[in-house]
Design an enzyme around this catalytic site. Structure first.
Site, PDB file in Angstrom:
ATOM      1  N   GLU A  54       2.537  -1.211  -4.193  1.00  0.00           N
ATOM      2  CA  GLU A  54       3.107  -2.547  -4.045  1.00  0.00           C
ATOM      3  C   GLU A  54       3.125  -3.246  -5.417  1.00  0.00           C
ATOM      4  O   GLU A  54       2.125  -3.282  -6.124  1.00  0.00           O
ATOM      5  CB  GLU A  54       2.246  -3.334  -3.052  1.00  0.00           C
ATOM      6  CG  GLU A  54       2.770  -4.723  -2.721  1.00  0.00           C
ATOM      7  CD  GLU A  54       1.924  -5.392  -1.655  1.00  0.00           C
ATOM      8  OE1 GLU A  54       1.706  -6.619  -1.784  1.00  0.00           O
ATOM      9  OE2 GLU A  54       1.470  -4.687  -0.707  1.00  0.00           O
TER      10      GLU A  54
ATOM     11  N   ASP B  16       6.529  -7.079  -3.356  1.00  0.00           N
ATOM     12  CA  ASP B  16       5.766  -8.233  -2.885  1.00  0.00           C
ATOM     13  C   ASP B  16       6.485  -9.521  -3.277  1.00  0.00           C
ATOM     14  O   ASP B  16       7.292  -9.562  -4.211  1.00  0.00           O
ATOM     15  CB  ASP B  16       4.366  -8.189  -3.498  1.00  0.00           C
ATOM     16  CG  ASP B  16       3.402  -9.115  -2.792  1.00  0.00           C
ATOM     17  OD1 ASP B  16       3.758  -9.617  -1.704  1.00  0.00           O
ATOM     18  OD2 ASP B  16       2.305  -9.334  -3.331  1.00  0.00           O
TER      19      ASP B  16
ATOM     20  N   GLU C 145       4.227 -12.385   5.136  1.00  0.00           N
ATOM     21  CA  GLU C 145       2.921 -12.655   4.549  1.00  0.00           C
ATOM     22  C   GLU C 145       2.455 -14.068   4.903  1.00  0.00           C
ATOM     23  O   GLU C 145       3.252 -14.969   5.150  1.00  0.00           O
ATOM     24  CB  GLU C 145       2.984 -12.530   3.019  1.00  0.00           C
ATOM     25  CG  GLU C 145       3.301 -11.142   2.494  1.00  0.00           C
ATOM     26  CD  GLU C 145       3.272 -11.102   0.970  1.00  0.00           C
ATOM     27  OE1 GLU C 145       2.359 -10.479   0.418  1.00  0.00           O
ATOM     28  OE2 GLU C 145       4.166 -11.710   0.338  1.00  0.00           O
TER      29      GLU C 145
ATOM     30  N   GLU D 119      -3.895  -3.655   3.455  1.00  0.00           N
ATOM     31  CA  GLU D 119      -3.622  -3.898   2.028  1.00  0.00           C
ATOM     32  C   GLU D 119      -4.973  -3.920   1.315  1.00  0.00           C
ATOM     33  O   GLU D 119      -5.863  -4.706   1.656  1.00  0.00           O
ATOM     34  CB  GLU D 119      -2.896  -5.218   1.802  1.00  0.00           C
ATOM     35  CG  GLU D 119      -2.608  -5.485   0.330  1.00  0.00           C
ATOM     36  CD  GLU D 119      -1.834  -6.790   0.091  1.00  0.00           C
ATOM     37  OE1 GLU D 119      -1.573  -7.097  -1.098  1.00  0.00           O
ATOM     38  OE2 GLU D 119      -1.502  -7.493   1.071  1.00  0.00           O
TER      39      GLU D 119
ATOM     40  N   ASN E 158      -1.886  -2.559  -4.559  1.00  0.00           N
ATOM     41  CA  ASN E 158      -1.208  -3.364  -5.589  1.00  0.00           C
ATOM     42  C   ASN E 158      -1.407  -2.713  -6.966  1.00  0.00           C
ATOM     43  O   ASN E 158      -2.529  -2.353  -7.329  1.00  0.00           O
ATOM     44  CB  ASN E 158      -1.775  -4.776  -5.617  1.00  0.00           C
ATOM     45  CG  ASN E 158      -1.409  -5.563  -4.362  1.00  0.00           C
ATOM     46  OD1 ASN E 158      -0.316  -6.086  -4.230  1.00  0.00           O
ATOM     47  ND2 ASN E 158      -2.343  -5.626  -3.411  1.00  0.00           N
TER      48      ASN E 158
END
Length: 793
Positions: free
Chosen positions: A654, A684, A741, A567, A622
């Site tokens: 995301e 997310d 997560e 990520e 993101n």
């Protein structure tokens, strides 16, 4: 009286008496016509008209006298002294000139009567001077009673004639005044002739020539008629000119009154009578201006104090030669604009304009200048004016912003939005009443000033939040908006700009904490705003100078715990403040618009780094809702894939569940475009927002990331474990991958594995690292061929 009549009938030639009478009547009428004209003018023009008046009046009186004398038949031879005859004419002209001058120019009301008395004396002096020019063979004696009576008649009737001509208000005052003047002349002559007695002496026939005397009489009459005729013609011409001028005055849209230096009305038009509803029979040229104001006062119903004040004020304008223009409000609502314009030589012209409609229009224009045309609330300009008046005062400022107004406009149309604003304004008026004044600053932004009762500001603000949260019925639609309110209190040292900033910061705080609430400005908000503005300025510098870098947190495939992706997490290397985490600057970047440039750099940099890693590694990027609403997101992703020759499936976009909840058409279109491109989409923080299950169906997701709040307690909390189990089960049935997560312990990781979670990330597995360390992790336990380029399908 009988003796006078006997004198007229028995001692005079009736034909010559008739001629004298005609001369007298015509002369009196013409004289007063010229006198009226003189009174209506000023300065040199008035003097010229008065000279003409005196010449005509003197000639007419003199002709009347001598024609009547020629008609007198004493039975004895008669003659005339030519010198005294001419002197009598001069006496008549000069005497009446003085009388008419006093009557026309005197400032007192009695001046007209005094001037008339002088005219009467001039007539008498002319008569008896002419009598001394009369030569007859006999002894002359005088009856003192009739002689005195003739003087009294001449003075009194002449005084009355000029007084009536100047001050009487009767409709036929001109005819009445002329009649009085005729009586003065005739009364003097025949009463004086009655006082005249002759005792005959020896008659010398050669002394008299009757034919010559009759010829002289006719010549005098002819001269008199020519003089009077000329006067009559000039009077008619002037009357015609004045009639034409009167027609022009009558057709004027404004009223006009001309006042001489002595305060008498010299000219007026019909419009004045109409404006003040005056009786035409009571208004006349020559009347005192104060009397005209008295008539106006009576029709308008003014009290004595107001009448006296107006008369005094307008009198001062005239006497002090002041040019003045002002509005005067009548009792019926009419607004007159009164103007006073001084004239050369004294006096003034007053004009009266009916400006009622104009003033009403000006009021409407002024209202529109300071009020919002839609809601009727005071506007931003009025707000600035009112705020400026409060400098150094204590007051409360409330800023109100409708929470879902844009949604109403987009959903129901602007017509419904406009009607909603009108309804909102009505509710605000009902809440505020007399406590505060609301202003529409623009759009759905409204402010409220509370000056006298600042202690009630919070209570009123909370009531506004409550009242505006009640749905509105707009036509056939039920519309619900709600509002956020920011409140700030000003002290004596707070300036206008500062108080507005304080209220705005409080409003921002109310919105930031969930909307539909009231927030009060707190100490430190201003400093925080300054910090954010400085941070925003630094952000643009960071974009320009490339101060950002990406760190990568590894994602591990379960259960074998093998690195399968990273990520990408942005970091800001500030030259003074060091490394700044995204939570501190991303919200500022979104508000300032810098997120578009920053997000584009992140996409390109993450793809560049991904190209160096093995082909089975993917990168999760993101993105902000602001990016998805822009038209550049698809272009940025497509270009990055092409530039770095990557398969779209290796890139995962995301975004948070909250962003999807607030999704509009632009975001939905962007997500569809990304999926059509082949890029994967992940949600997310799944489970922390609204309607999560519905989102699984609404959006074509490739991955859901289970929020750390469930993962952290899943091994001890049966409920949390059940949620994770349900999520993984549904995701498996929908062919959606799952990622846990925030894994921080072995037990948490083991629990995720047991619940069927596909991938995991967290500090237990690996913290975010720089690109060099991420590359080593990606290549560990993999052939050295990682990072080979592939042709994009």
């Amino acid at each position: 009286m009988m003796n006078v009549l006997a004198c007229i009938v028995t001692e005079h030639d009736p034909w010559l008496v008739l001629v004298a009478a005609i001369i007298c009547v015509v002369g009196a009428w013409a004289t007063l016509q010229l006198f009226y004209r003189a009174c209506a003018t000023t300065a040199i023009e008035r003097a010229a008209w008065l000279v003409l008046t005196a010449v005509i009046a003197g000639a007419a009186i003199w002709c009347t006298h001598f024609i009547a004398m020629l008609g007198y038949e004493p039975g004895l031879p008669v003659g005339f002294d030519p010198v005294l005859t001419i002197v009598s004419l001069l006496v008549a002209i000069t005497g009446v000139a003085g009388g008419f001058w006093v009557a026309a120019n005197g400032s007192q009301r009695a001046a007209a009567a005094l001037g008339g008395a002088i005219v009467g004396l001039a007539i008498a002096v002319m008569h008896y001077t002419g009598m001394y020019a009369y030569r007859i063979q006999g002894i002359v004696t005088w009856n003192e009673t009739y002689l005195s009576a003739s003087l009294v008649l001449s003075v009194v009737l002449s005084a009355a004639a000029l007084h009536v001509s100047r001050h009487a208000r009767a409709a036929r005052r001109k005819e009445f005044a002329a009649g009085l003047l005729v009586l003065a002349i005739v009364g003097l002559h025949f009463t004086g002739m009655t006082a005249f007695k002759v005792d005959p002496l020896h008659v010398d026939a050669a002394f008299s020539n009757p034919a010559a005397l009759r010829a002289m009489a006719l010549a005098v009459a002819a001269v008199g008629l020519v003089i009077v005729g000329a006067c009559w013609a000039s009077s008619l011409i002037d009357t015609r000119a004045r009639a034409e001028a009167a027609d022009a005055l009558a057709n004027m849209s404004n009223g006009l009154v001309m006042v001489s230096h002595d305060g008498t009305v010299q000219l007026f038009n019909r419009r004045v009578l109409d404006l003040f509803d005056l009786d035409p029979a009571k208004v006349a040229i020559g009347m005192p201006f104060d009397d005209l104001l008295g008539l106006i006062s009576s029709t308008q119903g003014w009290d004595a104090a107001r009448s006296e004040r107006i008369a005094s004020t307008q009198g001062r304008w005239r006497t002090e030669n002041l040019a003045v223009r002002l509005d005067h409000h009548l009792s019926d609502g009419t607004v007159l604009n009164i103007a006073c314009q001084p004239m050369d030589g004294g006096g003034a012209i007053f004009t009266y304009d009916d400006v009622t409609e104009m003033r009403e229009s000006q009021k409407k224009v002024a209202h529109l200048a300071f009020h919002d045309a839609l809601t009727g609330l005071a506007n931003r300009r009025r707000f600035a004016d009112e705020l400026s008046k409060l400098a150094g005062a204590r007051f409360a400022l409330l800023l109100i912003d409708l929470d879902r107004f844009k949604f109403v406009n987009d959903t129901f149309g602007h017509a419904v939005g406009d009607n909603l604003l009108v309804a909102v304004a009505d509710r605000l008026r009902a809440v505020c009443k007399d406590v505060g004044q609301p202003f529409r600053l623009g759009g759905d932004e409204i402010s409220l000033l509370i000056v006298d009762d600042t202690g009630s500001a919070i209570e009123i603000g909370e009531e506004i939040v409550r009242v505006l949260s009640i749905p509105f019925e707009i036509g056939s639609e039920m519309v619900s908006v709600g509002c956020s309110v920011g409140v700030a209190f000003s002290d004596t040292e707070t300036d206008q700009d500062t108080i507005q900033q304080m209220a705005d910061l409080a409003l921002y705080d109310a919105k930031d904490k969930g909307r539909g609430r009231l927030a009060i400005y707190q100490d430190g908000m201003m400093e925080e705003a300054v910090r954010r503005r400085r941070l925003e300025a630094d952000l643009w510098v960071a974009v320009e100078k490339g101060q950002f870098e990406l760190h990568y947190q590894p994602l591990y495939q379960l259960p074998d715990r093998k690195v399968c992706g990273f990520e990408a997490l942005i970091r800001w290397q500030h030259p003074e403040n060091g490394l700044i985490p995204p939570n501190d600057f991303i919200p500022v970047a979104e508000q300032s618009g810098a997120i578009l440039d920053i997000g584009g750099w992140v996409i390109n940099e993450a793809c560049r780094q991904l190209a160096e890693w093995p082909d089975d590694i993917y990168v999760s990027i993101n993105v902000s809702p602001v990016q998805l609403r822009s038209a550049n997101i698809l272009q940025q992703v497509t270009k990055a894939l092409a530039d770095h020759q990557l398969l779209p499936q290796r890139v995962e976009i995301e975004l948070t569940e909250t962003a999807m909840v607030e999704s509009n058409g632009e975001i939905a279109a962007a997500l569809s475009g990304l999926r059509a491109l082949g890029v994967r989409v992940a949600m997310d923080d799944f489970g922390t927002g609204y309607s999560s299950l519905a989102h699984l169906r609404s959006f074509e997701l490739d991955r859901i990331k289970i929020d750390r709040s469930f993962v952290s307690v899943s091994q001890t909390d049966a409920g949390a474990a059940a949620v994770v189990r349900a999520i993984t089960g549904m995701a498996r049935d929908l062919a959606i991958e799952t990622t846990g997560e925030g894994v921080e312990t072995e037990d948490q990781l083991s629990k995720l594995i047991s619940l069927g979670c596909g991938t995991a990330q967290g500090f237990f597995l690996g913290k975010p690292v720089r690109s060099e360390q991420a590359t080593r992790l990606a290549r560990a336990d993999r052939p050295a061929t990682g990072g080979a380029a592939r042709e994009i399908a």
